[in-house]
Scaffold this active site. Structure first.
Site, PDB file in Angstrom:
ATOM      1  N   ARG A 179       0.879  -1.286  -0.038  1.00 37.15           N
ATOM      2  CA  ARG A 179      -0.216  -0.222  -0.031  1.00 37.15           C
ATOM      3  C   ARG A 179       0.909   1.285  -0.067  1.00 37.15           C
ATOM      4  O   ARG A 179       1.761   1.216   0.724  1.00 37.15           O
ATOM      5  CB  ARG A 179      -0.960   0.028   1.273  1.00 37.15           C
ATOM      6  CG  ARG A 179      -1.555   1.187   1.454  1.00 37.15           C
ATOM      7  CD  ARG A 179      -2.787   1.338   0.477  1.00 37.15           C
ATOM      8  NE  ARG A 179      -3.713   2.493   0.905  1.00 37.15           N
ATOM      9  CZ  ARG A 179      -3.360   4.038   0.813  1.00 37.15           C
ATOM     10  NH1 ARG A 179      -2.130   4.282   0.366  1.00 37.15           N
ATOM     11  NH2 ARG A 179      -4.327   4.810   1.071  1.00 37.15           N
TER      12      ARG A 179
ATOM     13  N   GLU B 193     -11.238   5.234  -5.226  1.00 32.91           N
ATOM     14  CA  GLU B 193     -11.413   3.860  -5.300  1.00 32.91           C
ATOM     15  C   GLU B 193     -11.737   3.437  -6.612  1.00 32.91           C
ATOM     16  O   GLU B 193     -12.233   4.450  -7.658  1.00 32.91           O
ATOM     17  CB  GLU B 193     -12.581   3.586  -4.423  1.00 32.91           C
ATOM     18  CG  GLU B 193     -12.249   3.714  -2.925  1.00 32.91           C
ATOM     19  CD  GLU B 193     -11.314   2.913  -2.396  1.00 32.91           C
ATOM     20  OE1 GLU B 193     -11.009   1.574  -2.763  1.00 32.91           O
ATOM     21  OE2 GLU B 193     -10.671   3.302  -1.604  1.00 32.91           O
TER      22      GLU B 193
ATOM     23  N   ARG C 163      -1.482  -4.960   5.218  1.00 33.81           N
ATOM     24  CA  ARG C 163      -0.840  -4.674   3.939  1.00 33.81           C
ATOM     25  C   ARG C 163       0.434  -4.126   4.508  1.00 33.81           C
ATOM     26  O   ARG C 163       0.519  -3.226   5.541  1.00 33.81           O
ATOM     27  CB  ARG C 163      -1.423  -3.948   3.051  1.00 33.81           C
ATOM     28  CG  ARG C 163      -2.519  -4.659   2.250  1.00 33.81           C
ATOM     29  CD  ARG C 163      -3.326  -3.810   1.195  1.00 33.81           C
ATOM     30  NE  ARG C 163      -3.857  -2.449   2.100  1.00 33.81           N
ATOM     31  CZ  ARG C 163      -4.740  -1.691   1.370  1.00 33.81           C
ATOM     32  NH1 ARG C 163      -5.162  -1.693   0.286  1.00 33.81           N
ATOM     33  NH2 ARG C 163      -5.156  -0.499   2.206  1.00 33.81           N
TER      34      ARG C 163
END
Length: 167
Positions: free
Chosen positions: A45, A53, A87
């Protein structure tokens, strides 16, 4: 006790060391998958940036921009921490030192994630992109990804409550 002190002293050095990898996947504008030595894949990330998004306006554009910048390229990254989804949050560098998060912000395909960054230069880059109406800044009603996600959670909550007959 000595082992504990040694581990404590070495931890920051190993945690913030740079790793070289090849980019093998782009999930969205701010999430990539890299291939490490030993054929191990790792999802990263990107630090300090939040892209629309995929379901948001300019989400696909942000993904394409990131892909155009780093897909199939060798990159260097420094892991900063783990996010709440497990992540690795990382600073990613490519093409002789370009900082990917900064390039995304400069091109207008992501917001400076000021809640998780103290780098005011990224804010200045965002303002410049906004003034020039680059990327997502062409849209006067652009909604930040964190506000979009919050709206989506609220809608899902309302649906659940309606199904349960509470509303």
């Amino acid at each position: 006790m000595r082992i504990f002190l040694y581990a404590l002293l070495c931890f920051p050095l190993s945690f913030f060391s740079q790793t070289t990898a090849k980019v093998v996947g782009i999930s969205d504008g701010d999430t990539i998958t890299v291939l490490l030595d030993g054929n191990v894949q790792k999802k990263l990330r990107l630090a300090e940036v939040d892209c629309p998004e995929n379901r948001q306006p300019f989400g696909k554009n942000a993904k394409k921009f990131t892909s155009d910048q780093v897909f199939a390229k060798k990159i260097m990254f420094t892991e900063m921490k783990k996010d709440r989804y497990g992540r690795s949050v990382a600073k990613v560098y490519y093409d002789n030192g370009k900082y990917l998060s900064a390039e995304i912000i400069k091109a207008g395909y992501g917001w400076w994630y000021y809640s998780y960054s103290k780098d005011a230069d990224l804010g200045a880059m965002q303002n410049k992109a906004k003034t020039k109406k680059l990327g997502l800044w062409q849209d006067k009603t652009a909604v930040s990804p964190w506000d979009f996600r919050k709206e989506q959670r609220e809608k899902a909550k309302q649906k659940r409550l309606q199904k349960q007959g509470v509303i």
